[in-house]
Scaffold this motif. Structure first.
Motif, PDB file in Angstrom:
ATOM      1  N   VAL A 100     -19.321  40.024 -20.828  1.00 40.24           N
ATOM      2  CA  VAL A 100     -20.624  39.362 -20.777  1.00 40.24           C
ATOM      3  C   VAL A 100     -20.600  38.263 -21.842  1.00 40.24           C
ATOM      4  O   VAL A 100     -20.598  38.552 -23.043  1.00 40.24           O
ATOM      5  N   LEU A 101     -20.577  37.015 -21.399  1.00 42.32           N
ATOM      6  CA  LEU A 101     -20.367  35.896 -22.306  1.00 42.32           C
ATOM      7  C   LEU A 101     -21.669  35.439 -22.964  1.00 42.32           C
ATOM      8  O   LEU A 101     -22.696  35.315 -22.290  1.00 42.32           O
ATOM      9  N   VAL A 102     -21.585  35.183 -24.266  1.00 52.08           N
ATOM     10  CA  VAL A 102     -22.723  34.712 -25.043  1.00 52.08           C
ATOM     11  C   VAL A 102     -22.354  33.404 -25.731  1.00 52.08           C
ATOM     12  O   VAL A 102     -21.269  33.283 -26.318  1.00 52.08           O
ATOM     13  N   GLU A 103     -23.256  32.443 -25.677  1.00 50.05           N
ATOM     14  CA  GLU A 103     -23.013  31.124 -26.250  1.00 50.05           C
ATOM     15  C   GLU A 103     -22.853  31.181 -27.782  1.00 50.05           C
ATOM     16  O   GLU A 103     -23.387  32.075 -28.454  1.00 50.05           O
ATOM     17  N   PRO A 104     -22.131  30.201 -28.343  1.00 51.38           N
ATOM     18  CA  PRO A 104     -21.953  30.134 -29.789  1.00 51.38           C
ATOM     19  C   PRO A 104     -23.055  29.340 -30.479  1.00 51.38           C
ATOM     20  O   PRO A 104     -23.850  28.653 -29.833  1.00 51.38           O
ATOM     21  N   ASP A 105     -23.064  29.425 -31.782  1.00 56.46           N
ATOM     22  CA  ASP A 105     -23.857  28.551 -32.632  1.00 56.46           C
ATOM     23  C   ASP A 105     -23.113  27.217 -32.700  1.00 56.46           C
ATOM     24  O   ASP A 105     -21.937  27.183 -33.070  1.00 56.46           O
ATOM     25  N   ILE A 106     -23.739  26.124 -32.361  1.00 53.05           N
ATOM     26  CA  ILE A 106     -23.088  24.822 -32.308  1.00 53.05           C
ATOM     27  C   ILE A 106     -22.579  24.387 -33.684  1.00 53.05           C
ATOM     28  O   ILE A 106     -21.652  23.579 -33.781  1.00 53.05           O
ATOM     29  N   ASN A 107     -23.146  24.930 -34.750  1.00 51.44           N
ATOM     30  CA  ASN A 107     -22.749  24.521 -36.099  1.00 51.44           C
ATOM     31  C   ASN A 107     -21.527  25.269 -36.618  1.00 51.44           C
ATOM     32  O   ASN A 107     -20.698  24.701 -37.319  1.00 51.44           O
ATOM     33  N   THR A 108     -21.417  26.557 -36.282  1.00 44.58           N
ATOM     34  CA  THR A 108     -20.308  27.367 -36.801  1.00 44.58           C
ATOM     35  C   THR A 108     -19.269  27.686 -35.734  1.00 44.58           C
ATOM     36  O   THR A 108     -18.167  28.126 -36.070  1.00 44.58           O
ATOM     37  N   TYR A 109     -19.631  27.523 -34.459  1.00 44.12           N
ATOM     38  CA  TYR A 109     -18.759  27.795 -33.309  1.00 44.12           C
ATOM     39  C   TYR A 109     -18.576  29.287 -33.035  1.00 44.12           C
ATOM     40  O   TYR A 109     -17.965  29.662 -32.041  1.00 44.12           O
ATOM     41  N   CYS A 110     -19.097  30.149 -33.904  1.00 45.61           N
ATOM     42  CA  CYS A 110     -19.039  31.593 -33.677  1.00 45.61           C
ATOM     43  C   CYS A 110     -20.214  32.025 -32.797  1.00 45.61           C
ATOM     44  O   CYS A 110     -21.182  31.292 -32.625  1.00 45.61           O
ATOM     45  N   ILE A 111     -20.146  33.235 -32.277  1.00 44.03           N
ATOM     46  CA  ILE A 111     -21.199  33.774 -31.418  1.00 44.03           C
ATOM     47  C   ILE A 111     -22.552  33.672 -32.114  1.00 44.03           C
ATOM     48  O   ILE A 111     -22.674  33.903 -33.315  1.00 44.03           O
ATOM     49  N   ASP A 112     -23.567  33.306 -31.354  1.00 47.27           N
ATOM     50  CA  ASP A 112     -24.916  33.168 -31.895  1.00 47.27           C
ATOM     51  C   ASP A 112     -25.613  34.528 -31.845  1.00 47.27           C
ATOM     52  O   ASP A 112     -25.960  35.018 -30.770  1.00 47.27           O
ATOM     53  N   PRO A 113     -25.827  35.168 -32.985  1.00 46.37           N
ATOM     54  CA  PRO A 113     -26.441  36.502 -32.998  1.00 46.37           C
ATOM     55  C   PRO A 113     -27.812  36.545 -32.330  1.00 46.37           C
ATOM     56  O   PRO A 113     -28.213  37.594 -31.801  1.00 46.37           O
ATOM     57  N   ASP A 114     -28.534  35.424 -32.328  1.00 47.44           N
ATOM     58  CA  ASP A 114     -29.878  35.400 -31.760  1.00 47.44           C
ATOM     59  C   ASP A 114     -29.878  35.443 -30.230  1.00 47.44           C
ATOM     60  O   ASP A 114     -30.935  35.639 -29.624  1.00 47.44           O
ATOM     61  N   LEU A 115     -28.723  35.244 -29.614  1.00 46.20           N
ATOM     62  CA  LEU A 115     -28.640  35.230 -28.151  1.00 46.20           C
ATOM     63  C   LEU A 115     -28.059  36.510 -27.567  1.00 46.20           C
ATOM     64  O   LEU A 115     -27.917  36.628 -26.352  1.00 46.20           O
ATOM     65  N   ILE A 116     -27.734  37.460 -28.425  1.00 44.61           N
ATOM     66  CA  ILE A 116     -27.046  38.664 -27.948  1.00 44.61           C
ATOM     67  C   ILE A 116     -27.989  39.661 -27.279  1.00 44.61           C
ATOM     68  O   ILE A 116     -27.685  40.195 -26.198  1.00 44.61           O
ATOM     69  N   GLU A 117     -29.137  39.911 -27.883  1.00 43.83           N
ATOM     70  CA  GLU A 117     -29.985  41.013 -27.408  1.00 43.83           C
ATOM     71  C   GLU A 117     -30.394  40.851 -25.955  1.00 43.83           C
ATOM     72  O   GLU A 117     -30.455  41.836 -25.205  1.00 43.83           O
ATOM     73  N   GLU A 118     -30.655  39.628 -25.532  1.00 46.53           N
ATOM     74  CA  GLU A 118     -31.074  39.401 -24.140  1.00 46.53           C
ATOM     75  C   GLU A 118     -29.980  39.747 -23.137  1.00 46.53           C
ATOM     76  O   GLU A 118     -30.253  39.913 -21.942  1.00 46.53           O
ATOM     77  N   LYS A 119     -28.741  39.876 -23.603  1.00 48.51           N
ATOM     78  CA  LYS A 119     -27.612  40.197 -22.729  1.00 48.51           C
ATOM     79  C   LYS A 119     -27.311  41.694 -22.681  1.00 48.51           C
ATOM     80  O   LYS A 119     -26.474  42.140 -21.891  1.00 48.51           O
ATOM     81  N   ILE A 120     -27.962  42.467 -23.509  1.00 47.94           N
ATOM     82  CA  ILE A 120     -27.695  43.900 -23.567  1.00 47.94           C
ATOM     83  C   ILE A 120     -28.392  44.624 -22.419  1.00 47.94           C
ATOM     84  O   ILE A 120     -29.579  44.399 -22.164  1.00 47.94           O
ATOM     85  N   THR A 121     -27.633  45.472 -21.735  1.00 50.49           N
ATOM     86  CA  THR A 121     -28.174  46.287 -20.639  1.00 50.49           C
ATOM     87  C   THR A 121     -27.803  47.748 -20.882  1.00 50.49           C
ATOM     88  O   THR A 121     -27.152  48.084 -21.868  1.00 50.49           O
ATOM     89  N   SER A 122     -28.194  48.581 -19.941  1.00 54.96           N
ATOM     90  CA  SER A 122     -27.847  50.005 -20.051  1.00 54.96           C
ATOM     91  C   SER A 122     -26.338  50.233 -19.913  1.00 54.96           C
ATOM     92  O   SER A 122     -25.833  51.306 -20.273  1.00 54.96           O
ATOM     93  N   LYS A 123     -25.617  49.226 -19.433  1.00 50.34           N
ATOM     94  CA  LYS A 123     -24.165  49.341 -19.261  1.00 50.34           C
ATOM     95  C   LYS A 123     -23.380  48.829 -20.468  1.00 50.34           C
ATOM     96  O   LYS A 123     -22.154  49.013 -20.531  1.00 50.34           O
ATOM     97  N   THR A 124     -24.061  48.206 -21.398  1.00 55.36           N
ATOM     98  CA  THR A 124     -23.377  47.617 -22.547  1.00 55.36           C
ATOM     99  C   THR A 124     -22.840  48.703 -23.475  1.00 55.36           C
ATOM    100  O   THR A 124     -23.567  49.626 -23.854  1.00 55.36           O
ATOM    101  N   LYS A 125     -21.572  48.574 -23.835  1.00 50.09           N
ATOM    102  CA  LYS A 125     -20.936  49.565 -24.695  1.00 50.09           C
ATOM    103  C   LYS A 125     -20.536  49.006 -26.063  1.00 50.09           C
ATOM    104  O   LYS A 125     -20.417  49.769 -27.024  1.00 50.09           O
ATOM    105  N   ALA A 126     -20.287  47.690 -26.124  1.00 46.29           N
ATOM    106  CA  ALA A 126     -19.772  47.144 -27.378  1.00 46.29           C
ATOM    107  C   ALA A 126     -20.054  45.648 -27.473  1.00 46.29           C
ATOM    108  O   ALA A 126     -20.311  44.978 -26.459  1.00 46.29           O
ATOM    109  N   ILE A 127     -19.995  45.161 -28.694  1.00 41.66           N
ATOM    110  CA  ILE A 127     -20.053  43.734 -28.969  1.00 41.66           C
ATOM    111  C   ILE A 127     -18.745  43.367 -29.670  1.00 41.66           C
ATOM    112  O   ILE A 127     -18.391  43.966 -30.686  1.00 41.66           O
ATOM    113  N   ILE A 128     -18.035  42.416 -29.091  1.00 42.76           N
ATOM    114  CA  ILE A 128     -16.852  41.883 -29.768  1.00 42.76           C
ATOM    115  C   ILE A 128     -17.251  40.588 -30.464  1.00 42.76           C
ATOM    116  O   ILE A 128     -17.767  39.670 -29.823  1.00 42.76           O
TER     117      ILE A 128
END
Length: 362
Positions: A100-128
């Motif tokens: 499940v792909l999550v967009e990065p922070d344009i300033n740091t290029y790392c995953i944007d923590p603020d965009l993760i929760e909306e992607k979490i479902t009952s099937k989600t097991k981990a965050i890489i």
């Protein structure tokens, strides 16, 4: 020509020590799962601040083994950054999980923590999380999400050996971490090599067995395992170079600081950092609207560059099922980034020349 990365010059500094360690191996006649492996893994665990470290064949195997160790498989979802090297996502797919792909922070290029929760479902097991380019992900919000939804946090620390977040090193910021020791990394072997760190004794014992044909002792197989082991030669080389890693990272920070303070071209977007002393600058990535023109300008002036990475994972043929995703930040990054030379063996003259040439780009 200023090389993008002069591996010969980097490794030449350690020739005498490496020769002695390799001679010891040849004299001993033990090439797998021996003293050198044990020594390096103990030293690397201590360096990262974890209880355990396991040497494996490469960085992709390291992520793959962690996912296997947790028993994730078909029907499970794993959140991954959209802006990463494809290996992170390949490990998810290889285990039958859904990335499940999550967009990065344009300033740091790392995953944007603020965009993760909306992607979490009952099937989600981990965050890489991927500590991209040498900067640790801002973990606080991710730790909170993991606790809230009972998720595992897996670090892909392939580009961030020795980086810090809140006074803790990468490798000790999640439930388990995967490292690559590919030759070009800050801590690089002289061939393929990888590692896993964790504080979880159950996971450690399981991945250790899975990586050795699923065997907990010889000819006794408790898992459907694979073969992914760090050989004695690479372990010895890594153990020699580990002693110098902090010094090398400090030199990388000096070069990055010079770049950031002296590149004044308005056409160049410089990387942003949270903490100058925590970043280890595996690569120094700038952005430019006309990357190809900038790259040609630098090459014409005797400066090699690289692109990390030219095509986003969801635009690769291997992931046609993801090609319809709308990931504008990821695509903007992949279309604009250019990596400048940065390594602990660069001279001041080389660094100054690179800045001068970039500032003359029109």
């Amino acid at each position: 020509m200023i090389k993008f990365l002069d591996l010969h010059k980097i490794n030449e500094r350690f020739r005498a020590e490496i020769n002695q360690r390799l001679k010891n191996i040849l004299d001993c006649g033990w090439y797998l799962q021996g003293k050198e492996n044990d020594t390096f893994c103990q030293n690397f665990a201590k360096y990262c601040g974890t209880k355990y470290a396991l040497g494996v064949a490469n960085g992709l195997d390291a992520i793959n083994l962690i996912i296997k160790g947790y028993g994730f498989g078909a029907g499970d979802e794993i959140i991954v950054p959209a802006n990463t090297f494809i290996a992170t996502i390949l490990a998810v797919s290889e285990n039958g999980c859904t990335p499940v792909l999550v967009e990065p922070d344009i300033n740091t290029y790392c995953i944007d923590p603020d965009l993760i929760e909306e992607k979490i479902t009952s099937k989600t097991k981990a965050i890489i999380v991927v500590h991209l380019y040498g900067q640790a992900v801002q973990m606080e919000k991710i730790w909170n999400l993991a606790k809230k939804y009972n998720l595992k946090v897996i670090e892909d620390a392939a580009q961030a050996h020795g980086a810090y977040y809140q006074n803790r090193r990468t490798g000790n910021l999640g439930d388990a971490a995967a490292f690559s020791f590919y030759p070009g990394k800050n801590l690089g072997a002289m061939g393929d090599a990888g590692g896993i760190t964790t504080n979880d004794p159950e996971l450690y014992e399981k991945v250790k067995a899975i990586a050795n044909y699923g065997s907990d002792y010889k000819y006794h197989h408790i898992y459907k395992g694979t073969n992914s082991r760090l050989d004695e030669f690479q372990a010895a080389i890594l153990d020699v170079k580990l002693k110098y890693l902090d010094d090398d990272n400090a030199r990388r920070r000096e070069i990055a600081k010079y770049y950031r303070e002296n590149i004044k071209n308005p056409k160049i977007t410089l990387p942003q950092v949270y903490d100058e002393n925590a970043h280890v600058w595996h690569v120094f990535v700038v952005r430019c609207d006309n990357r190809e023109s900038l790259q040609k300008h630098l090459e014409t002036n005797g400066i090699q560059t690289n692109i990390h990475y030219p095509t986003a994972p969801h635009r690769q043929g291997a992931y046609k099922e993801l090609e319809s995703m709308n990931l504008p930040i990821t695509e903007k990054i992949h279309n604009e980034v250019l990596s400048l030379p940065i390594s602990p063996v660069m001279t001041c003259e080389e660094i100054k020349k690179i800045v001068e040439v970039i500032n003359k780009y029109v």
